[in-house]
Design a protein around this motif. Structure first.
Motif, PDB file in Angstrom:
ATOM      1  N   TRP A  22      54.586  18.976  48.001  1.00 60.00           N
ATOM      2  CA  TRP A  22      55.817  19.524  47.449  1.00 60.00           C
ATOM      3  C   TRP A  22      56.679  20.108  48.561  1.00 60.00           C
ATOM      4  O   TRP A  22      56.154  20.688  49.511  1.00 60.00           O
ATOM      5  N   SER A  24      59.123  22.718  50.509  1.00 60.77           N
ATOM      6  CA  SER A  24      59.198  24.176  50.520  1.00 60.77           C
ATOM      7  C   SER A  24      60.527  24.615  49.896  1.00 60.77           C
ATOM      8  O   SER A  24      61.437  23.819  49.676  1.00 60.77           O
ATOM      9  N   ARG A  25      60.616  25.908  49.630  1.00 61.06           N
ATOM     10  CA  ARG A  25      61.857  26.451  49.068  1.00 61.06           C
ATOM     11  C   ARG A  25      63.022  26.221  50.034  1.00 61.06           C
ATOM     12  O   ARG A  25      64.127  25.884  49.618  1.00 61.06           O
ATOM     13  N   GLU A  26      62.771  26.362  51.324  1.00 58.41           N
ATOM     14  CA  GLU A  26      63.825  26.160  52.330  1.00 58.41           C
ATOM     15  C   GLU A  26      64.310  24.709  52.326  1.00 58.41           C
ATOM     16  O   GLU A  26      65.510  24.453  52.383  1.00 58.41           O
ATOM     17  N   THR A  28      64.144  22.575  49.846  1.00 56.73           N
ATOM     18  CA  THR A  28      64.842  22.337  48.582  1.00 56.73           C
ATOM     19  C   THR A  28      66.252  22.912  48.626  1.00 56.73           C
ATOM     20  O   THR A  28      67.214  22.261  48.209  1.00 56.73           O
ATOM     21  N   THR A  29      66.385  24.124  49.157  1.00 51.99           N
ATOM     22  CA  THR A  29      67.706  24.758  49.262  1.00 51.99           C
ATOM     23  C   THR A  29      68.607  23.969  50.200  1.00 51.99           C
ATOM     24  O   THR A  29      69.771  23.706  49.878  1.00 51.99           O
TER      25      THR A  29
END
Length: 64
Positions: A22, A24-26, A28-29
């Motif tokens: 998956w 990471s949040r970074e 995805t942002t």
């Protein structure tokens, strides 16, 4: 084609699910921001092209 039992199918699905990486949040942002910027750029580009073609068509129709 060989039949797979429901239990074996569930085990295979779990094994494949463990392989998923998956973002990471970074990541995805960053991707979401890039998509937003590209959407704005392309919408302005197509607005310009559409306006230019519309102006040309209005000019051609005014000649008739």
């Amino acid at each position: 084609m060989a039949k797979t039992s429901p239990g074996e199918f569930v085990n295979q699905v779990r094994a494949e699910g463990r392989k998923v990486v998956w973002p990471s949040r970074e990541e995805t942002t960053r991707t979401a921001i890039f998509v937003g910027i590209m959407m704005v750029i392309l919408s302005l580009f197509f607005l310009g092209i559409d306006s230019a073609f519309g102006a040309v068509m209005r000019w051609l129709l005014s000649l008739a």
